[in-house]
Scaffold this active site. Structure first.
Site, mmCIF file in Angstrom:
data_model
loop_
_atom_site.group_PDB
_atom_site.id
_atom_site.type_symbol
_atom_site.label_atom_id
_atom_site.label_comp_id
_atom_site.label_asym_id
_atom_site.label_seq_id
_atom_site.Cartn_x
_atom_site.Cartn_y
_atom_site.Cartn_z
ATOM 1 N N HIS A 360 0.812 -1.223 0.000
ATOM 2 C CA HIS A 360 0.000 0.000 0.000
ATOM 3 C C HIS A 360 0.836 1.259 0.000
ATOM 4 O O HIS A 360 0.456 2.260 -0.596
ATOM 5 C CB HIS A 360 -1.018 -0.055 1.130
ATOM 6 N N ARG A 503 -15.353 2.084 0.310
ATOM 7 C CA ARG A 503 -15.135 0.714 0.754
ATOM 8 C C ARG A 503 -15.106 0.698 2.274
ATOM 9 O O ARG A 503 -14.473 1.555 2.896
ATOM 10 C CB ARG A 503 -13.828 0.215 0.182
ATOM 11 N N ASN A 626 -5.260 -6.405 -7.449
ATOM 12 C CA ASN A 626 -4.025 -6.576 -6.663
ATOM 13 C C ASN A 626 -4.131 -7.838 -5.814
ATOM 14 O O ASN A 626 -3.262 -8.706 -5.834
ATOM 15 C CB ASN A 626 -3.790 -5.383 -5.722
ATOM 16 N N CYS A 674 -10.668 -2.006 -9.946
ATOM 17 C CA CYS A 674 -10.015 -0.905 -9.232
ATOM 18 C C CYS A 674 -8.608 -1.255 -8.753
ATOM 19 O O CYS A 674 -8.037 -0.550 -7.936
ATOM 20 C CB CYS A 674 -10.888 -0.430 -8.068
HETATM 21 C C1 PEP Z 1 -7.079 -4.644 -4.726
HETATM 22 O O1 PEP Z 1 -6.841 -5.584 -3.968
HETATM 23 O O2 PEP Z 1 -6.897 -4.706 -5.960
HETATM 24 C C2 PEP Z 1 -7.571 -3.372 -4.214
HETATM 25 C C3 PEP Z 1 -7.960 -2.416 -5.017
HETATM 26 O O3 PEP Z 1 -7.582 -3.216 -2.860
HETATM 27 P P1 PEP Z 1 -6.267 -2.911 -1.972
HETATM 28 O O4 PEP Z 1 -5.123 -2.657 -2.911
HETATM 29 O O5 PEP Z 1 -6.584 -1.733 -1.133
HETATM 30 O O6 PEP Z 1 -6.119 -4.164 -1.189
HETATM 31 MG MG MG Z 2 -7.599 -5.548 -1.951
#
Ligand code: PEP
Ligand code: MG
Length: 754
Positions: A360, A503, A626, A674
């Site tokens: 992150h 979210r 992701n 996303c």
């Molecule tokens: C993902 O997992 O692709 C996502 C958008 O959520 P995060 O990166 O916050 O886990």
């Molecule tokens: Mg995620």
């Protein structure tokens, strides 16, 4: 055997430089294995040969001079095969090469293992004996274990040595990492002090013994004071006998014990920190080697005392510093909070030892448009502090103390990169439409930057992912319902009338709250996302109510649930939503409370197969590519060691993404994506070809993706996709997408310097 292995590793790590470390190594291995000869060779890739680095038993004059080709002799064979060779008569082996300059004629038995670090052969260890015999299985595994244990240590030692030599010769050093946010940063290194430990202390000499003695005495005095205060504070709450431990600590600090030993090292020319490191590490290994469990335990006390003194030593040396105007931030493990601390406009680049492009903190650097690389070698970071640097985050390289010529070259490249970004920026308010007229909604991933950026509202079609947890991470405790409501309202208002997909709390994995301790062996497979919310309905209900209240009078809220893996979770979460909605209506009968759309994230593989059922329960879904990539490929997204395996262009991942689009169309469930893949131009065009018409990404990607899709037709993208889906490796897929871009005159995007 274990104790011997440990003691060799410890002794080698305590040596001041690579040469002495290797001398110590060959000596200890020879003794431990009771042989007559041990040697170590290092691979020199610039000359395709191995050089003898240290030996106990061969001709000492050959050290540093004797070289043997990569494909020559038994040493070359061990490296080629990447496995041990254990033979009784070396000379009778067809690959034996007689090298008179090393004087090995007298030896017969030959055991050798390669030293491999990250798939690369760094060198070869050889043990020889006069008596012709095959070494035992135990001896062979001892040497293999030792080589594996020492591989990373030797790799680091080698790099440290290069850095040290470059320092004296004023040459530029280069470290490699994995690019996680593209761009070029030119600036000054600012090292965020890692949690202090003796490993991070680089052994250094200092001839000013009086000054080093003064620094040490001052640090000991400060530590004594600290113990006095501690013991006074605790005197009311713990029994008198327990307080005696502080007397023991004070005694250890006495001139007669610690002081005397440190003095000896100071007189040998070591600086205060190095002297302390040598003494404490020696004491720790002495205590650890004791049989008596009580005495063994004392190693912990010694370490504690040592670290406290070290802390005072480092603090006196490093007064509070200001971030340079062109900070290249370097840390062991970078966190979003560290990034937030750098004053606005001062950050030129980011380098982290741990973590990967999918963590992150890394996603945040991309959102901020700051060049970043992850996964550089784990070195004593402090030695970089204050040095000039070039961060080439296109190629994943960090240049330390660059020459003026390199600086000029990179300043030019940086300028050209800025020009390209300006071209994207110039079209940011244009419609996001393909050449053949298909509109693709480009949405923003927001929240990580901890502020609602009203300026961005007009360039996107809304927010496709608002990560609420980032704000929670900045707090000292769970924010109240009212505080949340005010915050969410600010966000919703900023993007009104466009929709904001909020979210619910997605903590766990690499997102931790300081005030909510989760310690797990496998955090990405553990208590994460919706699992925590369902286990803590009081937190979940609070958040849902705050969102619903914030939406009153606006109506642009959508709610999304993270990490859904089973139908029970969907049902329970929807049940709690109903409860929140009902209770709010009951409390505020006069208010018109909207019922927002509720969606789920598709990020756990099981969810892909549940769409027939779940499409009847929820209003939309969004693919978290992701996490979906992480779980499909079983690769920890935040682990630098396996970062190269994390690849959303893996045909298996692409086929699943395509299946999701087909299923959602089939069940008429609105869908979007996303994850970071949507913000990568090559990923975006494949997704559009699959049928995705809503992609959510960070701002800098949004401008770039819009610029690209305005220059392509869906028909061409579909042709590319069908070829990509038929490939069997990510490499093949990326070759096709790269060629496609080049054929469509979009090669400028891949302008990768050097
Ligand atoms: C993902 O997992 O692709 C996502 C958008 O959520 P995060 O990166 O916050 O886990
Ligand atoms: Mg995620």
């Amino acid at each position: 055997m274990l104790a011997t292995l440990r003691s060799i590793a410890e002794s080698v790590s305590q040596q001041a430089n690579l040469d002495t470390a290797l001398v110590c190594f060959v000596q200890m291995v020879k003794d431990a294995m009771k042989t007559q000869c041990c040697s170590i060779y290092f691979a020199d890739y610039s000359q395709d040969n191995f050089v003898l680095m240290a030996t106990e038993g061969l001709n000492p004059d050959a050290v540093g001079k004797f070289r043997i080709g990569f494909t020559e002799g038994l040493v070359g064979l061990v490296a080629q095969r990447e496995e041990p060779i254990n033979i009784a008569f070396a000379k009778s082996h067809p690959r034996f090469k007689l090298s008179p300059e090393v004087n090995e004629e007298g030896y017969n038995a030959f055991l050798s293992v390669p030293v491999v670090h990250q798939k690369k052969v760094l060198g070869v260890i050889v043990v020889q004996q006069k008596m012709a015999r095959v070494f035992s299985q135990d001896e062979e595994s001892f040497l293999i274990t030792l080589s594996a244990q020492l591989a990373s240590q030797l790799a680091h030692a080698e790099i440290k040595e290069v850095l040290r030599q470059d320092e004296s010769s004023h040459q530029t050093s280069v470290l490699k990492g994995v690019s996680s946010a593209p761009g070029i940063g030119i600036g000054t290194a600012f090292v965020l002090l890692p949690k202090l430990d003796f490993k991070s202390i680089e052994l250094q000499k200092n001839s000013d013994v009086t000054e080093q003695r003064r620094l040490f005495t001052q640090a000991v005095a400060a530590t004594r004071k600290e113990f006095n205060t501690l013991s006074m504070t605790l005197s009311d709450s713990i029994p008198q006998e327990a307080l005696a431990v502080f007397d023991v600590y004070q005694q250890l600090l006495d001139a007669k014990s610690l002081g005397h030993n440190v003095e000896v090292q100071l007189l040998e020319g070591w600086c205060a920190k190095s002297a302390l490191k040598i003494v404490i590490e020696r004491l720790i290994s002495q205590f650890n080697a004791m049989q008596d469990p009580y005495i063994k335990e004392r190693a912990v006390d010694v370490k504690d005392i040592g670290l406290r003194v070290l802390h005072h030593l480092v603090n006196t040396e490093h007064a509070v510093k200001d971030y340079p105007a062109d900070t290249i931030l370097i840390a062991n493990t970078l966190t979003p909070a560290m990034l937030a601390e750098v004053p606005k406009g001062h950050l030129a680049g980011v380098v982290s030892v741990n973590g990967s492009a999918n963590s992150h903190a890394s996603i945040l650097t991309r959102a901020m448009g700051i060049p970043a690389i992850w996964g550089i070698e784990d070195l004593p970071l402090l030695q970089f502090d204050g040095k000039p640097m070039i961060l080439d985050a296109f190629a994943g390289r960090l240049y330390i103390s660059p020459s003026q010529m390199l600086l000029d070259e990179y300043a030019d490249l940086q300028h050209q990169d800025n020009l390209l970004n300006n071209r994207f920026l110039a079209e940011q308010e244009y419609e996001s439409i393909t050449l053949d007229g298909e509109h693709v909604s480009l949405l923003l991933n927001a929240g990580l930057e901890l502020k609602t950026d009203q300026n961005n509202a007009h360039v996107c079609d809304g927010v496709g992912l608002y990560r609420t947890e980032a704000w929670f991470m900045q707090k000292g405790q769970f924010p109240s319902q009212l505080e949340q409501e005010n915050w969410y309202r600010e966000v919703l208002t900023s993007y009104y009338p466009n929709a904001v997909v909020m979210r619910t709390l997605d903590i766990g994995g690499d997102k931790v709250l300081d005030y909510f301790n989760i310690t797990e062996e496998n955090p990405f497979l553990g208590w994460r996302g919706i699992r925590i919310s369902l286990d803590h309905p009081e937190l979940f209900l609070d958040q849902l109510k705050a969102m619903l209240k914030a939406n009153i009078g606006l109506g642009n809220l959508k709610i999304m649930l993270p990490m859904i893996s089973g139908t029970e979770e969907v049902d329970e979460a929807l049940g709690l939503f109903e409860q929140a909605y009902f209770e709010l209506n009951e409390h505020f009968p006069e208010q018109q409370i909207d019922r927002p759309d509720i969606g789920i994230m598709l990020e756990v593989p099981s969810s892909v197969f549940m769409l027939p059922e779940w499409s009847k329960k929820v209003d939309f879904c969004s693919v978290g590519s992701n996490d979906l990539t992480q779980y499909l490929l079983a690769v920890d997204r935040a682990n630098a060691r396996v970062a190269e395996l994390f690849n959303p262009y893996h045909p298996g991942v692409l086929r699943v993404l395509s299946k999701i689009a087909d299923e959602c169309e089939n069940y008429e469930l609105p869908f979007s994506l996303c994850g970071e893949l949507g913000g990568d131009p090559e990923g975006a065009i494949l997704l559009i070809a699959m049928g995705y018409r809503r992609l959510s990404m960070n701002l800098s990607s949004l401008n770039k993706v819009k610029w690209v899709l305005r220059r392509l037709s869906v028909a061409d993208m579909e042709q590319l996709l069908s070829e990509c889906l038929a490939q069997s490796t990510a490499k093949q897929v990326l070759r096709l997408t790269r060629n496609f871009m080049l054929e469509h005159n979009l090669g400028d995007l891949f302008y990768t310097p050097k």
